[in-house]
Write an enzyme that holds these catalytic residues in place. Structure first.
Site, PDB file in Angstrom:
ATOM      1  N   ASP A 118       0.874  -1.162   0.000  1.00 59.37           N
ATOM      2  CA  ASP A 118       0.000   0.000   0.000  1.00 59.37           C
ATOM      3  C   ASP A 118       0.921   1.224   0.000  1.00 59.37           C
ATOM      4  O   ASP A 118       2.100   1.109   0.353  1.00 59.37           O
ATOM      5  CB  ASP A 118      -0.846  -0.043   1.288  1.00 59.37           C
ATOM      6  CG  ASP A 118      -1.611   1.235   1.513  1.00 59.37           C
ATOM      7  OD1 ASP A 118      -2.357   1.640   0.612  1.00 59.37           O
ATOM      8  OD2 ASP A 118      -1.457   1.837   2.606  1.00 59.37           O
ATOM      9  N   ASP A 123      -1.360  -0.370   5.947  1.00 61.08           N
ATOM     10  CA  ASP A 123      -1.690   0.185   7.269  1.00 61.08           C
ATOM     11  C   ASP A 123      -3.147  -0.002   7.646  1.00 61.08           C
ATOM     12  O   ASP A 123      -3.526   0.288   8.782  1.00 61.08           O
ATOM     13  CB  ASP A 123      -1.388   1.692   7.301  1.00 61.08           C
ATOM     14  CG  ASP A 123      -2.363   2.462   6.434  1.00 61.08           C
ATOM     15  OD1 ASP A 123      -2.275   2.338   5.192  1.00 61.08           O
ATOM     16  OD2 ASP A 123      -3.242   3.160   6.987  1.00 61.08           O
TER      17      ASP A 123
HETATM   18 MG   LIG Z   1      -2.958   3.202   3.396  1.00 61.05          MG
END
Ligand SMILES: [Mg+2]
Length: 241
Positions: free
Chosen positions: A8, A181
């Site tokens: 990501d 995250d």
């Molecule tokens: Mg993110």
């Protein structure tokens, strides 16, 4: 054996909140200065709200994070009297301002070293719901390819996004690890297709929301610092599953 690591971007490699706030501010300031007709009708906040309004009422824009901003600004300009063509040109120019500032990021400490280290050993790829371009950030050399919500017209955690990434890499899910995250978009999304996951949780956040429990979306590994990612991946790669 690990054959692919996907990353990501936003809030995994840099703190994205301040970046977007600055990009939004610069973009709308440019537009308001360039088009005084907007004065008294729109301000930065209401221009930004148009984006959310379009997103919620027109499903075709749900995953098109750049286009929805352009269309919002175009709509505002038309409402204050600009012709469609002119409104579109100005909205696109304003978006270029956003796009420029969107790429003025400050990587988390150690981020580039971690990417460099991992890229020596594994193929890396980007899976993002945002519109940051790693090539514009000087990080293109670490990644074989990128997949974005805009390319796919779908967003993480949609399993189709992760399946596409695996297909592009020619890798089966058990040989791939996703790092991100967000417990839903990253951990749940990648887990749902059978990939292993590393949850980057720098704030050591507790999982509080009722819909999310560590049990539901259990990451295979949790790291609080980016520097711990290579070791987490090594541990996962030797684990038999
Ligand atoms: Mg993110």
């Amino acid at each position: 054996m690990i054959q692919l690591i996907t990353f990501d971007l936003d809030d995994t490699l840099w703190d994205n909140g301040p970046v977007i706030r600055k990009a939004v501010k610069e973009c709308y300031s440019w537009l308001l200065k360039k088009c005084p007709e907007l004065e008294g009708v729109y301000d930065s906040v209401s221009l930004n709200d148009l984006k959310d309004e379009i997103k919620s009422t027109r499903p075709e824009f749900a995953h098109r994070v750049s286009e929805v901003r352009v269309v919002g600004m175009k709509m505002a300009l038309e409402r204050v009297g600009y012709k469609t063509d002119e409104a579109m040109i100005l909205a696109r120019e304003a978006f270029e301002v956003f796009h420029h500032w969107r790429h003025q990021i400050e990587l988390f400490e150690g981020a580039e070293e971690v990417l460099e280290q991992l890229a020596e050993k594994y193929p890396l790829a980007v899976v993002t719901n945002g519109n940051a371009d790693v090539k514009k950030l000087g990080l293109g050399k670490y990644f074989r390819f990128s997949v974005s919500a805009e390319d796919m017209n779908r967003s993480k955690p949609d399993p189709v996004v992760f399946m596409r990434v695996l297909e592009l890499a020619g890798v089966t899910p058990e040989h791939a690890i996703h790092v991100g995250d967000n417990l839903i978009t990253d951990v749940q999304g990648a887990s749902d297709v059978g990939m292993r996951t590393v949850w980057f949780n720098p704030d050591k956040a507790a999982i509080k929301k009722a819909a999310i429990t560590e049990e539901n979306y259990k990451p295979d590994s949790v790291v609080h610092s980016l520097e711990d990612i290579p070791a987490a991946i090594e541990n996962l790669s030797v684990r038999v599953w």
